[in-house]
Design an enzyme around this catalytic site. Structure first.
Site, PDB file in Angstrom:
ATOM      1  N   HIS A   1       0.845  -1.204   0.000  1.00 44.54           N
ATOM      2  CA  HIS A   1       0.000   0.000   0.000  1.00 44.54           C
ATOM      3  C   HIS A   1       0.879   1.253   0.000  1.00 44.54           C
ATOM      4  O   HIS A   1       0.638   2.200  -0.748  1.00 44.54           O
ATOM      5  CB  HIS A   1      -0.909   0.033   1.240  1.00 44.54           C
ATOM      6  CG  HIS A   1      -1.939  -1.061   1.277  1.00 44.54           C
ATOM      7  ND1 HIS A   1      -2.073  -1.925   2.338  1.00 44.54           N
ATOM      8  CD2 HIS A   1      -2.898  -1.423   0.384  1.00 44.54           C
ATOM      9  CE1 HIS A   1      -3.079  -2.773   2.105  1.00 44.54           C
ATOM     10  NE2 HIS A   1      -3.583  -2.495   0.922  1.00 44.54           N
TER      11      HIS A   1
ATOM     12  N   SER B   1      -2.824  -7.953   2.832  1.00 45.61           N
ATOM     13  CA  SER B   1      -3.145  -7.759   4.252  1.00 45.61           C
ATOM     14  C   SER B   1      -3.547  -9.092   4.883  1.00 45.61           C
ATOM     15  O   SER B   1      -3.184  -9.379   6.026  1.00 45.61           O
ATOM     16  CB  SER B   1      -4.294  -6.760   4.400  1.00 45.61           C
ATOM     17  OG  SER B   1      -3.909  -5.510   3.903  1.00 45.61           O
TER      18      SER B   1
END
Ligand code: PNS
Length: 167
Positions: free
Chosen positions: A17, A128
């Site tokens: 990210h 994630s």
């Protein structure tokens, strides 16, 4: 290049990210990182925790702002003056779902395009969910997340361990 909205659940935010945010910040005048809930997922971290981690990770990027949002991404983009959505694209498996969302967002808000940045090779298989699984099973995630995230993961998992043991 205007304002770009970079939306996600960021549960937790990873180096993948951050890579997209940093590269986006180099291309666009401003990047608004939009933190939201995905009804299909039950997050490990609260919205407040995800915001705090992202703010710490992005503190060195002066044209990046981390903001929470509820509801449609197109409304978030419009309300903040974002003219484009920026997303990261990893393996081919991302493509179909991202194509569907990009086309739907363009239909919901005519002219709102999504620009994809290809992942850096190092982050190709980083997600994630994998970070959470590795951390839950006692693995080392230091190569995949910012130290601020590592610290919170440790704390969160210690809390879960205590609850699991009935304390
Ligand atoms: O990090 P994620 O979970 O892959 O992000 C998905 C996200 C937040 C980008 C997507 O669920 C989203 O845009 N949610 C906002 C609600 C919305 O606009 N839904 C319609 C999408 S076409």
């Amino acid at each position: 290049m205007g304002i770009a909205a970079y939306p996600g659940t960021f549960d937790p935010p990873t180096n993948g990210h951050l890579d997209i945010i940093e590269r986006g910040a180099g291309i666009f005048d401003r990047v608004l990182v939009g933190v939201t809930a995905n009804p299909a997922k039950t997050p490990l971290f609260s919205a407040g925790e995800r915001l705090a981690m992202l703010r710490e990770m992005c503190a060195h990027l002066k044209n990046v702002e981390v903001v929470p949002f509820k509801g449609l991404l197109v409304d978030f983009a419009r309300d903040h003056g974002a003219s484009v959505i920026v997303k990261g694209l990893r393996a081919v498996s991302d493509f179909e779902v991202e194509l569907q969302m990009a086309l739907m967002n363009r239909t919901l808000s005519s002219g709102l395009d999504t620009i994809f940045l290809m992942t850096s090779a190092d982050n190709l298989y980083l997600s994630s969910s994998l970070v959470k699984e590795i951390a839950l099973l006692g693995g080392d995630v230091s190569g995949f997340v910012h130290p601020a995230v590592q610290k919170r993961l440790k704390k969160k998992l210690a809390g879960i361990g205590r609850k699991g043991r009935g304390r």
